[in-house]
Design an enzyme around this catalytic site. Structure first.
Site, PDB file in Angstrom:
ATOM      1  N   GLN A 289       2.757   9.999   1.295  1.00 52.11           N
ATOM      2  CA  GLN A 289       4.041   9.309   1.398  1.00 52.11           C
ATOM      3  C   GLN A 289       4.969   9.671   0.241  1.00 52.11           C
ATOM      4  OE1 GLN A 289       2.053   5.298   2.246  1.00 52.11           O
ATOM      5  NE2 GLN A 289       4.048   5.147   3.266  1.00 52.11           N
TER       6      GLN A 289
ATOM      7  N   HIS B 136      -4.640   1.239   7.425  1.00 51.19           N
ATOM      8  CA  HIS B 136      -3.297   1.812   7.506  1.00 51.19           C
ATOM      9  C   HIS B 136      -3.139   2.978   6.535  1.00 51.19           C
ATOM     10  CE1 HIS B 136       1.235   1.337   7.843  1.00 51.19           C
ATOM     11  NE2 HIS B 136       1.122   2.027   6.730  1.00 51.19           N
ATOM     12  N   GLU B 137      -3.529   2.761   5.280  1.00 50.35           N
ATOM     13  CA  GLU B 137      -3.385   3.819   4.275  1.00 50.35           C
ATOM     14  C   GLU B 137      -4.359   4.966   4.532  1.00 50.35           C
ATOM     15  OE1 GLU B 137      -0.748   3.723   2.593  1.00 50.35           O
ATOM     16  OE2 GLU B 137      -0.310   1.618   2.952  1.00 50.35           O
TER      17      GLU B 137
ATOM     18  N   GLY C 267       0.836  -1.193   0.000  1.00 50.40           N
ATOM     19  CA  GLY C 267       0.000   0.000   0.000  1.00 50.40           C
ATOM     20  C   GLY C 267       0.871   1.242   0.000  1.00 50.40           C
TER      21      GLY C 267
ATOM     22  N   HIS D 201      -2.951   7.443   6.887  1.00 53.87           N
ATOM     23  CA  HIS D 201      -1.981   8.371   6.280  1.00 53.87           C
ATOM     24  C   HIS D 201      -2.657   9.644   5.772  1.00 53.87           C
ATOM     25  CE1 HIS D 201       1.936   6.487   6.355  1.00 53.87           C
ATOM     26  NE2 HIS D 201       1.464   5.347   5.863  1.00 53.87           N
TER      27      HIS D 201
ATOM     28  N   CYS E  53       5.779  -0.085   7.401  1.00 52.42           N
ATOM     29  CA  CYS E  53       5.385   1.039   6.553  1.00 52.42           C
ATOM     30  C   CYS E  53       6.579   1.458   5.714  1.00 52.42           C
ATOM     31  CB  CYS E  53       4.918   2.204   7.437  1.00 52.42           C
ATOM     32  SG  CYS E  53       4.384   3.659   6.529  1.00 52.42           S
ATOM     33  N   LEU E  54       6.327   1.762   4.456  1.00 51.77           N
ATOM     34  CA  LEU E  54       7.406   2.212   3.578  1.00 51.77           C
ATOM     35  C   LEU E  54       8.023   3.519   4.065  1.00 51.77           C
ATOM     36  CD1 LEU E  54       5.837   1.330   0.108  1.00 51.77           C
ATOM     37  CD2 LEU E  54       7.543   0.029   1.417  1.00 51.77           C
TER      38      LEU E  54
END
Length: 165
Positions: A51, A135-136, A46, A139, A93-94
């Site tokens: 991000q 999660h996304e 994701g 953000h 997480c990225l």
């Protein structure tokens, strides 16, 4: 298509509330394509627009299917309509590379969003897909998973060995 730089924890864009998308234009379509390319290049499941430094309410997800096929999904201006149940599992997480922590999330979610053609859809998700959506979605409101971790944040090498770090 292009690979964009993924912003890491500490970057101000990760803590801002994103603005709704009003229309789809070529820049938005290019952003979506770039987000998929960036996510796949980073081996993520994701990626949200903040991000990559874009404060728009867009995220992309691809948790795959049981056969290992890609299942790319675009969520524009998403709303979580309902949550049910509870799951607690490790999340990474990225934007927080090499780290993981246990995060409580709803087991199932119902979400309404628009796709890349600005066609509205609703879907119910459970398990990993529900976790990814939540999660996304966080953000888009300036929330990073580390804000919700129960217990420690671990180096991935501690959890999975050196090959996963």
């Amino acid at each position: 298509m292009a690979i964009r730089n993924i912003r890491e924890l500490g970057d101000a864009s990760l803590r801002k509330i994103c603005k709704p998308v009003k229309e789809i234009n070529q820049r938005t379509l290019d952003l979506i394509d770039d987000m998929f390319d960036t996510m796949y290049e980073a081996n993520g499941v994701g990626l949200a627009a903040p991000q990559v430094g874009i404060l728009k309410r867009i995220f992309v997800i691809d948790c795959g299917d049981e056969e290992g096929n890609l299942v790319p999904m675009v969520f524009i201006n998403p709303e979580i309509l309902d949550k049910d149940g509870m799951q607690v599992d490790f999340e990474g997480c990225l934007s927080v590379p090499g780290k993981s922590g246990k995060v409580p999330r709803a087991m199932t979610v119902k979400v309404r969003a628009f796709d890349e053609n600005m066609e509205e859809f609703e879907m119910e998700a459970e398990g990993l897909l529900a976790r990814c959506i939540q999660h996304e979605y966080d953000h888009l409101d300036g929330i990073v998973y580390v804000d919700k971790v129960e217990g420690e944040i671990y180096d991935n090498s501690e959890l999975y060995g050196e090959e996963e770090n």
